[in-house]
Design an enzyme around this catalytic site. Structure first.
Site, PDB file in Angstrom:
ATOM      1  N   ARG A  51       0.838  -1.204   0.000  1.00  0.00           N
ATOM      2  CA  ARG A  51       0.000   0.000   0.000  1.00  0.00           C
ATOM      3  C   ARG A  51       0.873   1.254   0.000  1.00  0.00           C
ATOM      4  NH1 ARG A  51      -1.562   1.948   4.659  1.00  0.00           N
ATOM      5  NH2 ARG A  51      -1.885  -0.113   5.570  1.00  0.00           N
ATOM      6  N   TYR A 103     -15.738  17.876 -16.431  1.00  0.00           N
ATOM      7  CA  TYR A 103     -16.334  16.535 -16.468  1.00  0.00           C
ATOM      8  C   TYR A 103     -17.310  16.410 -15.294  1.00  0.00           C
ATOM      9  CZ  TYR A 103     -16.628  11.650 -15.063  1.00  0.00           C
ATOM     10  OH  TYR A 103     -17.087  10.431 -14.630  1.00  0.00           O
ATOM     11  N   ASP A 175      -6.200  19.618 -15.376  1.00  0.00           N
ATOM     12  CA  ASP A 175      -6.513  18.292 -15.890  1.00  0.00           C
ATOM     13  C   ASP A 175      -6.105  18.264 -17.357  1.00  0.00           C
ATOM     14  OD1 ASP A 175      -7.688  16.003 -17.025  1.00  0.00           O
ATOM     15  OD2 ASP A 175      -9.332  16.022 -15.576  1.00  0.00           O
ATOM     16  N   LYS A 200      -7.347   6.921 -19.803  1.00  0.00           N
ATOM     17  CA  LYS A 200      -7.620   7.426 -21.145  1.00  0.00           C
ATOM     18  C   LYS A 200      -6.386   7.293 -22.048  1.00  0.00           C
ATOM     19  CE  LYS A 200     -11.658   8.553 -19.357  1.00  0.00           C
ATOM     20  NZ  LYS A 200     -11.489   8.524 -17.894  1.00  0.00           N
TER      21      LYS A 200
END
Length: 384
Positions: A51, A103, A175, A200
Site C-alpha cells: 500500500r 467533467y 486536468d 484514457k
C-alpha cells in the site's frame, strides 16, 4: 539519464522503464506482492508494504513525472481518486475556484462529497482569465481547470491564469487528460499540479483504470505519498504495468489520433445533418488561436450537435465502427452521449447552465483507418 536532454518518445519508452537489473528483462516486471522481506527491524530494501510503495508503481511514477516535466508523480486507483487525493491537500474552510464546464464527475465529488467536509467551491468560465481573478478570495487555495473541457472543448489560457495564481499565491491544477503530455505541457505554462485519468490516452487501450497527480514541489509529493499510504486508493501493480506498456506508444498513437481527429472534425463541420462542431482545431472555434499557441496538436476529442435527443438516439443506434460507451482515449473510436452519460449527474438545470444539450454527441477518434470512421459516421447520420 538526463530527462531534459531527451526527446518525448525517448522519455516515454525509457524514463522509469530501464531493464530489470536482476534478469535483464526489457519490460518492467509486475511486482505482485503485498509485502517484502526485511533483513531486520528497520532494515529493508526500500519497500515495506505494497500500500505504501511497489517497484512497478515507482517506475510508473518516475515515467509520468518525466513526461509532464514534474519533479514527482503519484498514481491512484482512478482519475477521480487522484482528484480526491489532490483535494486532501486542503482543509475545512479552504476555497477552490473551478472551471464551470468540467467533467460531470468532478462537481459531483466536489459538491456532494467534499463540500460536506468544509471545502468551498466556486465555478467560473475560465476562458476569461478575469473571471478567475474575480473569483479568488482570501481563503482560496487552488484554481482547478480542464483544458480543453469535457465535452464543450473550451480552452483556458494557462499562461494567463498561472500568472494570476502566482500573483495571488494560489496553486493551479490542470486536468490534461484530453491532450496528454504529448500535445500540452501545463507545467511549462505555469501549472503547479497536473492531473490525468491514466485510463484514457496514457493507457490508451481501454483495459485499465487509473489516475495520476504530477507535482512540481517536494511538499506536494510528500503529502500525496502520505495520502497513498493513509487512504490506500493506490494503483495496483498490474494496472501500473498496463500504463507503462501504453505510454511506450503514446507519441505515435497521439499523432494518429490527431491526424484522424482533424479529418473527422472537418467532415462533421461540413455535414448537413450536423448543427455545430466543437473542436479547437477548427478555425471557427472561439479559442482556435490560443489552442494553436498552447497545444502542439488538437487531438482526438470532438463534440457535435445533432439537434435533439431523438436525433442523437437515432444516430447512435446506427454506428458500427464507433463503439457507443463511456470513456475515451482508446485505440478504438468511442462515441458517447454526454447528457445521459458523463454529465448526467449535473441534472437538466446544471447542463443547461453550461450549454450541454440533449442533442450533443462526443466522439473520441481512434486509430482505425480514418476512412472507415468517416463512413460509419456518415451512415449513422443518415438516420436523422
Amino acid at each position: 539519464m538526463k530527462k531534459n536532454t531527451l526527446g518525448f518518445s525517448t522519455r516515454a519508452i525509457h524514463a522509469g522503464q530501464q531493464a530489470d537489473p536482476e534478469t535483464g528483462a526489457v519490460a518492467v516486471p509486475i511486482y505482485a506482492t503485498s509485502t517484502y522481506l526485511q533483513q531486520g527491524i528497520g532494515e529493508n530494501k526500500g519497500y515495506e508494504y505494497a500500500r505504501v510503495s511497489n517497484p512497478t508503481r515507482t517506475r510508473l511514477e518516475e515515467n509520468l513525472a518525466a513526461l509532464e516535466g514534474g519533479m514527482a508523480a503519484r498514481v491512484f486507483a482512478s482519475g477521480m481518486a487522484a482528484i480526491n487525493a489532490l483535494c486532501t491537500m486542503f482543509k475545512s474552510g479552504d476555497h477552490v475556484v473551478c472551471g464551470h464546464d468540467l467533467y460531470g464527475g468532478v462537481p459531483r465529488l466536489f459538491n456532494q462529497v467534499l463540500s460536506g467536509y468544509g471545502l468551498e467551491f466556486s465555478y467560473v468560465n475560465t476562458t476569461d482569465p478575469a473571471n478567475v481573478e474575480r473569483a479568488i478570495r482570501r481563503n482560496t487555495r487552488l484554481v482547478y481547470v480542464e483544458t480543453p473541457t469535457n465535452p464543450l472543448m473550451t480552452v483556458t489560457d494557462l499562461k494567463a491564469v498561472s500568472s494570476i495564481c502566482r500573483r495571488k499565491k494560489v496553486q493551479l491544477a490542470v486536468d490534461n487528460t484530453f491532450m496528454s503530455p504529448y500535445f500540452q505541457q501545463p507545467i511549462a505554462l505555469g501549472a503547479d499540479l497536473v492531473v490525468h485519468s491514466t485510463t484514457k490516452f496514457l493507457n490508451g487501450h481501454s483495459d485499465g483504470l487509473g489516475g495520476v497527480v504530477v507535482c512540481t514541489r517536494p511538499e506536494q509529493a510528500e503529502t500525496l505519498a502520505f495520502v497513498q499510504k493513509a487512504a490506500g486508493a493506490i494503483l495496483s501493480p498490474f494496472e501500473c504495468w498496463l500504463v507503462l506498456r501504453g505510454v511506450k506508444t503514446l507519441a505515435v498513437r497521439m499523432q494518429q489520433h490527431d491526424r484522424s481527429g482533424r479529418i473527422v472534425a472537418d467532415f462533421l463541420a461540413h455535414h448537413k445533418k450536423v448543427k455545430k462542431v466543437f473542436y479547437p482545431g477548427l478555425q471557427d472555434h472561439p479559442q482556435h488561436a490560443l489552442a494553436k499557441r498552447q497545444m502542439s496538436g488538437f487531438g482526438a476529442m470532438i463534440t457535435f450537435e445533432t439537434g435533439s435527443l431523438a436525433n442523437a438516439k437515432k444516430m447512435l443506434k446506427k454506428v458500427r465502427i464507433c463503439s457507443l460507451g463511456e470513456s475515451l482515449g482508446g485505440v478504438e473510436t468511442l462515441i458517447s452521449h454526454p447528457a445521459t452519460m458523463t454529465h448526467a449527474a449535473l441534472g437538466v438545470k446544471g447542463r443547461k447552465a453550461i450549454g450541454i444539450t440533449d442533442g450533443m454527441v462526443r466522439i473520441s477518434v481512434g486509430i482505425e483507418d480514418v476512412e472507415d470512421i468517416v463512413a460509419d459516421l456518415d451512415e449513422a447520420l443518415k438516420a436523422i
